[in-house]
Design a protein around this motif. Sequence first.
Motif, PDB file in Angstrom:
ATOM      1  N   GLY A  25       0.794  -1.209   0.000  1.00  0.00           N
ATOM      2  CA  GLY A  25       0.000   0.000   0.000  1.00  0.00           C
ATOM      3  C   GLY A  25       0.834   1.270   0.000  1.00  0.00           C
ATOM      4  N   TYR A  31      -3.824   6.464  -3.302  1.00  0.00           N
ATOM      5  CA  TYR A  31      -3.617   5.254  -2.525  1.00  0.00           C
ATOM      6  C   TYR A  31      -3.533   4.044  -3.448  1.00  0.00           C
ATOM      7  N   GLY A  33      -3.129  -0.407  -3.680  1.00  0.00           N
ATOM      8  CA  GLY A  33      -3.258  -1.701  -3.014  1.00  0.00           C
ATOM      9  C   GLY A  33      -2.121  -2.634  -3.349  1.00  0.00           C
ATOM     10  N   ASN A  54      -8.068  -3.714  -0.204  1.00  0.00           N
ATOM     11  CA  ASN A  54      -8.439  -2.399  -0.710  1.00  0.00           C
ATOM     12  C   ASN A  54      -7.210  -1.503  -0.703  1.00  0.00           C
ATOM     13  N   ALA A  55      -7.193  -0.534  -1.624  1.00  0.00           N
ATOM     14  CA  ALA A  55      -6.072   0.393  -1.728  1.00  0.00           C
ATOM     15  C   ALA A  55      -6.080   1.326  -0.528  1.00  0.00           C
ATOM     16  N   ARG A  56      -4.923   1.459   0.153  1.00  0.00           N
ATOM     17  CA  ARG A  56      -4.893   2.311   1.335  1.00  0.00           C
ATOM     18  C   ARG A  56      -3.453   2.602   1.761  1.00  0.00           C
ATOM     19  N   SER A  75      -8.096   5.211   2.966  1.00  0.00           N
ATOM     20  CA  SER A  75      -8.305   4.928   1.550  1.00  0.00           C
ATOM     21  C   SER A  75      -8.972   6.121   0.877  1.00  0.00           C
ATOM     22  N   SER A  76      -9.066   6.053  -0.431  1.00  0.00           N
ATOM     23  CA  SER A  76      -9.707   7.124  -1.196  1.00  0.00           C
ATOM     24  C   SER A  76     -11.210   6.909  -1.300  1.00  0.00           C
ATOM     25  N   ASN A  80     -13.286   6.632   3.984  1.00  0.00           N
ATOM     26  CA  ASN A  80     -11.828   6.791   4.030  1.00  0.00           C
ATOM     27  C   ASN A  80     -11.154   5.874   5.044  1.00  0.00           C
ATOM     28  N   THR A  82     -10.565   2.831   7.470  1.00  0.00           N
ATOM     29  CA  THR A  82     -11.066   1.456   7.397  1.00  0.00           C
ATOM     30  C   THR A  82     -10.781   0.710   8.690  1.00  0.00           C
ATOM     31  N   TYR A 107      -7.052   5.085  10.821  1.00  0.00           N
ATOM     32  CA  TYR A 107      -5.881   5.278   9.973  1.00  0.00           C
ATOM     33  C   TYR A 107      -4.834   6.053  10.775  1.00  0.00           C
TER      34      TYR A 107
END
Length: 367
Positions: A25, A31, A33, A54-56, A75-76, A80, A82, A107
């Motif tokens: 990531g 962001y 993944g 997920n992308a983060r 994340s985007s 946001n 997670t 986060y």
Amino acid sequence: DVNDAVMGGYWRQATGSVGRAIVAGGFTPSYTGNINSFTMSSSGNSSSFGELSNARGEFGAMANLTRCIFAGGNSSVSPNATNIIDYVEIATEGNAHDFGDLAAATYRSSGVGGNATRGVVTEGNSDGDQLVYITPSSTGNATDFGNRTVTGTFVAGVTSPSRACFAGAFTPSVSNIIDFVEIATTGNATDFGDLTAALRDAGGCSSSTRGVYIGGLTPTKLTRLDFITIASQGNATDYGDLTTAARGPAGVSNSVTGFATGGDTGSTVNTISSFNISSGGTVTDFGDLAIASKNAASNSGSHGGLSEGYQGTRIRPIQQGGGVGQRGLFAGGSPTRNNIEKVTISTDGNTTQFGDLTVGRRQFVGG
């Protein structure tokens, strides 16, 4: 003990998948993944490993000997923050699998420590002084561990097999506080000492005895490597430098060599730099990440929380003091003899009778 283990060859061998660093990531500037990996024993670039669920970015990674586990992140995708915990098997390239959930979406939770049986992570923005833990060998949700001595985000973590130490924070001012927990016992953290400067957004890595905090923001970006001796309490010491000041590097180690990966030096970079944890100094170029990133999560199956020594391919050294390891035996000899004699190696004196061989031998042997 650690030096004896390394030099004597009975340190756990950080080869194969155990010698693999996982970097996942981060902010690229969007962001990602992407999970990539590199072999820590020889210089070179990273290669693609798989994808997070997920992308983060702005999250932490913990690992046992076989798994690397990623907790929380930004994340985007709205909302946001997670609460996702996912993981990969270090030996097998592929995408991350669901592990469980944090207590709350969070986060800025990069502060992570732990050993083979328990991983401890800071809760980040959802509860700034909260610590939670997981059991890496099984899947499931995080459980309350205790509280830090300071509230804040962008915390860096280092670990030995018994302690996790968390340093720095954005409170919203920056903090120089280092505190620690005993991994085996849930409860609140205890003050350890202070960093050489108040900061946030540093990376962290460790051997089983020494933790290193890498770079950070004061709000000026730092080149500094600070180290602590994890088994004792006290202030950090400056003992090295990055080649370029950076915030948000991801730290990882194989317990002998530390690595700083990526970060923001004014722009997001893809560099991998390395240094010897026991001696420090200015980092040297190791290779490049597959993508430039900052605030990624990184760990390995050979970090300081896993390296307890005495796990390599050679027998343990003879210990001092009495016991079987201090006894020398001599058997046979000319003329043909069947007797076995013994001495105590740690003291002067003559041999004494130990027993008899089943068959007499002329050749004299000892050991």
